[in-house]
Design an enzyme around this catalytic site. Structure first.
Site, PDB file in Angstrom:
ATOM      1  N   CYS A   1       0.914  -1.054  -0.130  1.00 51.22           N
ATOM      2  CA  CYS A   1      -0.008  -0.123  -0.021  1.00 51.22           C
ATOM      3  C   CYS A   1       0.709   1.236  -0.112  1.00 51.22           C
ATOM      4  O   CYS A   1       0.703   2.076  -0.848  1.00 51.22           O
ATOM      5  CB  CYS A   1      -0.993  -0.143   1.133  1.00 51.22           C
ATOM      6  SG  CYS A   1      -2.190  -1.428   1.091  1.00 51.22           S
TER       7      CYS A   1
HETATM    8  N1  LIG Z   1      -2.695  -6.214   1.611  1.00 47.91           N
HETATM    9  C1  LIG Z   1      -3.000  -5.171   2.224  1.00 47.91           C
HETATM   10  O1  LIG Z   1      -2.709  -4.939   3.685  1.00 47.91           O
HETATM   11  C2  LIG Z   1      -4.104  -4.228   1.828  1.00 47.91           C
HETATM   12  C3  LIG Z   1      -4.892  -3.513   2.715  1.00 47.91           C
HETATM   13  C4  LIG Z   1      -5.690  -2.410   2.203  1.00 47.91           C
HETATM   14  C5  LIG Z   1      -6.010  -2.288   0.756  1.00 47.91           C
HETATM   15  N2  LIG Z   1      -5.267  -3.344   0.053  1.00 47.91           N
HETATM   16  C6  LIG Z   1      -5.809  -3.137  -1.481  1.00 47.91           C
HETATM   17  O2  LIG Z   1      -6.519  -4.259  -1.731  1.00 47.91           O
HETATM   18  C7  LIG Z   1      -6.608  -4.855  -2.956  1.00 47.91           C
HETATM   19  C8  LIG Z   1      -6.075  -5.936  -3.035  1.00 47.91           C
HETATM   20  O3  LIG Z   1      -4.817  -6.490  -2.170  1.00 47.91           O
HETATM   21  P1  LIG Z   1      -4.255  -7.768  -1.782  1.00 47.91           P
HETATM   22  O4  LIG Z   1      -3.134  -7.221  -0.774  1.00 47.91           O
HETATM   23  O5  LIG Z   1      -5.153  -8.664  -1.354  1.00 47.91           O
HETATM   24  O6  LIG Z   1      -3.714  -8.659  -3.002  1.00 47.91           O
HETATM   25  P2  LIG Z   1      -3.234  -9.970  -3.274  1.00 47.91           P
HETATM   26  O7  LIG Z   1      -2.243  -9.855  -4.243  1.00 47.91           O
HETATM   27  O8  LIG Z   1      -2.888 -10.612  -1.878  1.00 47.91           O
HETATM   28  O9  LIG Z   1      -4.657 -10.730  -3.694  1.00 47.91           O
HETATM   29  C9  LIG Z   1      -5.261 -10.429  -4.720  1.00 47.91           C
HETATM   30  C10 LIG Z   1      -5.754 -11.617  -5.256  1.00 47.91           C
HETATM   31  O10 LIG Z   1      -6.521 -11.590  -6.687  1.00 47.91           O
HETATM   32  C11 LIG Z   1      -6.223 -12.485  -7.503  1.00 47.91           C
HETATM   33  N3  LIG Z   1      -6.585 -12.014  -8.683  1.00 47.91           N
HETATM   34  C12 LIG Z   1      -5.847 -11.428  -9.773  1.00 47.91           C
HETATM   35  N4  LIG Z   1      -6.325 -10.965 -10.786  1.00 47.91           N
HETATM   36  C13 LIG Z   1      -7.711 -11.637 -10.843  1.00 47.91           C
HETATM   37  C14 LIG Z   1      -8.890 -11.316 -11.471  1.00 47.91           C
HETATM   38  N5  LIG Z   1      -8.753 -10.829 -12.807  1.00 47.91           N
HETATM   39  N6  LIG Z   1     -10.087 -12.053 -11.124  1.00 47.91           N
HETATM   40  C15 LIG Z   1      -9.898 -12.709  -9.850  1.00 47.91           C
HETATM   41  N7  LIG Z   1      -8.851 -12.812  -8.884  1.00 47.91           N
HETATM   42  C16 LIG Z   1      -7.708 -12.100  -9.622  1.00 47.91           C
HETATM   43  C17 LIG Z   1      -4.957 -13.092  -7.408  1.00 47.91           C
HETATM   44  O11 LIG Z   1      -4.847 -14.386  -7.661  1.00 47.91           O
HETATM   45  C18 LIG Z   1      -4.972 -12.858  -5.601  1.00 47.91           C
HETATM   46  O12 LIG Z   1      -5.191 -14.130  -5.045  1.00 47.91           O
HETATM   47  C19 LIG Z   1      -5.148  -3.884  -3.675  1.00 47.91           C
HETATM   48  O13 LIG Z   1      -6.051  -2.866  -4.259  1.00 47.91           O
HETATM   49  C20 LIG Z   1      -4.733  -3.217  -2.342  1.00 47.91           C
HETATM   50  O14 LIG Z   1      -3.957  -2.024  -2.540  1.00 47.91           O
HETATM   51  C21 LIG Z   1      -4.351  -4.066   0.466  1.00 47.91           C
END
Ligand SMILES: NC(=O)c1ccc[n+]([C@@H]2O[C@H](COP(=O)([O-])OP(=O)(O)OC[C@H]3O[C@@H](n4cnc5c(N)ncnc54)[C@H](O)[C@@H]3O)[C@@H](O)[C@H]2O)c1
Length: 451
Positions: free
Chosen positions: A284
């Site tokens: 992030c």
């Molecule tokens: N990790 C954190 O602490 C956090 C906190 C707040 C916000 N976010 C935001 O949340 C969002 C997700 O982050 P994350 O950390 O969970 O990412 P991540 O990489 O852990 O998970 C994303 C998942 O989406 C899947 N994916 C990718 N493309 C896809 C598609 N087209 N269809 C279906 N699944 C798909 C991937 O295989 C993966 O399992 C981002 O925008 C991030 O900025 C993350």
């Protein structure tokens, strides 16, 4: 299936909830909805993850295997790669990645692909919520037009006169505030900001989230919700840059910046502590602010605080390597050819997440400057394939007195709780501490170089 869903429908029990993207954000959210008694389907493009989830297994350190197993067994949770099954659910929550591309510009391809996978399956009365962090305007400008290719409509309107504007489906934005590894605030305790494309969409999204979090904070639009998330992360990024810069000055002045922060924190109002470190990490804070800088250009606006904070934070890993060089120099050794042990590759303590970890940058700079190094990280026995770095297959070495004594210096890059810092200082020749992890160590303090 309910085709006459109104906003109030989402206050109901036993909803069918689809979560797209079962990662650090999507998986805990899915389990929380399952815990609240809803029927949850996780959609992911990664067949390995789907297979593991359906077998009741976890691939994220802090997410309990038992919980997944329990909800798979009770049929409250299952996962699939079959996106036609989106037709079956009442609500679709999107939690896919929003990284930067090689030019450090927003890469919205995951969000776009997801919208394209929903569109042909979109049903009348479904609620779609984007949770991925992004710039203000994404829900309305990118997601909405793709969803409307289905022929269904969700007009962009606001105000009391549009309280009951007719809509074919509901669309909202609600940012995730997940803090992996935070034991005090889990998803259920963290208030959730929600903004709809129109008032009925806002109400539908508020109704569903009110079932799983302690408090819902409604805002008037998706843009306000998108901007609120960026403000939170930019606030952190800028304040971390501020203490990083002050740390550099304190080091030069011989003042202990950690003591200064602790003292300032005693002020009961108007101050919030932030801590210096070897650079920014995680998905992030190093990424999200640049979503706003990029969007601001469309308005001939330069986000100077973000750029300055980026500059200061990006320089930190170089500062760490320079400090290692200076510490070795004091021992009549050069960085080139030195043998170093790096403790912690995860981007922060006690998490199994390598994304944007400053340790990787430090390792890259050390490599370029000719240092030899090993690493240890209890969360990463082996470094996986990474997009920007070439350390794949490197293996974590054990940490014991014999090993520690062999290196010219030990670098504390991530302050995992499992390390015995007193024993590390006892056994090492020299310790470069980027996290103030050795603050309570009493013996051999002369070996510690704060950095
Ligand atoms: N990790 C954190 O602490 C956090 C906190 C707040 C916000 N976010 C935001 O949340 C969002 C997700 O982050 P994350 O950390 O969970 O990412 P991540 O990489 O852990 O998970 C994303 C998942 O989406 C899947 N994916 C990718 N493309 C896809 C598609 N087209 N269809 C279906 N699944 C798909 C991937 O295989 C993966 O399992 C981002 O925008 C991030 O900025 C993350």
């Amino acid at each position: 299936m309910a085709t006459d869903r109104r906003p109030e429908f989402f206050k109901g029990t036993q909803l069918k909830v689809g979560i797209i993207g079962c990662g650090y954000v999507g998986l805990p959210l899915a389990l929380r909805f399952a815990e609240a008694g809803h029927k949850v389907t996780g959609f992911d493009t990664d067949p390995e993850k789907v297979k593991m989830l359906n077998a009741g297994k976890s691939y994220i350190e802090h997410i309990s295997q038992n919980k997944i197993q329990q909800f798979v067994n009770s049929r409250h949770f299952g996962a699939t790669t079959d996106f036609t099954r989106l037709k079956e659910v009442d609500a679709i929550l999107i939690c896919v990645p929003t990284p930067l591309n090689d030019y450090r510009e927003p890469d919205l391809s995951y969000v776009e692909d997801t919208a394209k996978s929903i569109s042909p399956n979109l049903q009348r009365g479904q609620l779609v919520v984007l949770e991925s962090t992004t710039y203000p305007g994404t829900t309305e400008e990118l997601v909405l037009p793709i969803l409307e290719q289905s022929g269904l409509r969700c007009p962009i309107v606001s105000g009391p006169e549009n309280e009951n504007v007719p809509v074919d489906f509901f669309l909202a934005f609600s940012p995730e505030r997940e803090d992996p590894g935070n034991k005090q605030y889990g998803l259920a305790q963290i208030p959730k900001v929600v903004g709809g494309v129109n008032p009925p969409s806002g109400r539908a999204a508020q109704a569903i989230y009110a079932q799983v979090v302690s408090r819902v904070v409604p805002v008037s639009s998706t843009r306000a919700a998108e901007m609120a998330k960026l403000l939170e992360n930019i606030f952190r990024c800028v304040n971390i840059a501020l203490v990083n810069e002050l740390k550099l000055l304190c080091l030069r002045m011989g003042v202990d910046v950690w003591e200064v922060i602790e003292a300032a924190s005693s002020k009961p109002f108007g101050f919030m502590p932030f801590y210096p470190g070897p650079g920014l990490g995680g998905h992030c804070i190093p990424v999200d602010p640049f979503y706003l800088s990029w969007k601001a250009r469309e308005y001939d606006f330069s986000t100077r605080f973000i750029e300055l904070a980026g500059e200061v934070n990006t320089a930190m890993p170089y500062h760490v390597v320079d400090s290692i060089g200076a510490a070795l120099n004091d021992h009549k050794k050069s960085l080139k050819g030195s043998g170093l042990l790096i403790l912690g590759v995860a981007y922060k303590k006690d998490v199994d997440d390598l994304r944007e970890s400053p340790t990787l940058k430090i390792m890259e700079i050390l490599q370029k400057r000719g240092a030899e190094f090993d690493y240890n990280d209890p969360y990463f026995p082996r470094i996986p394939k990474l997009r920007h770095y070439d350390f794949e297959g490197m293996e974590s070495v054990p940490v014991n007195a014999d090993m520690l004594g062999k290196y010219d210096a030990v670098i504390i890059a991530t302050d995992h709780s499992s390390y015995d810092y007193a024993a590390i200082v006892d056994a090492a020749k020299l310790v470069v501490d980027t996290r103030n992890a050795t603050r309570r160590v009493v013996r051999h303090r002369h070996k510690i170089v704060p950095c």
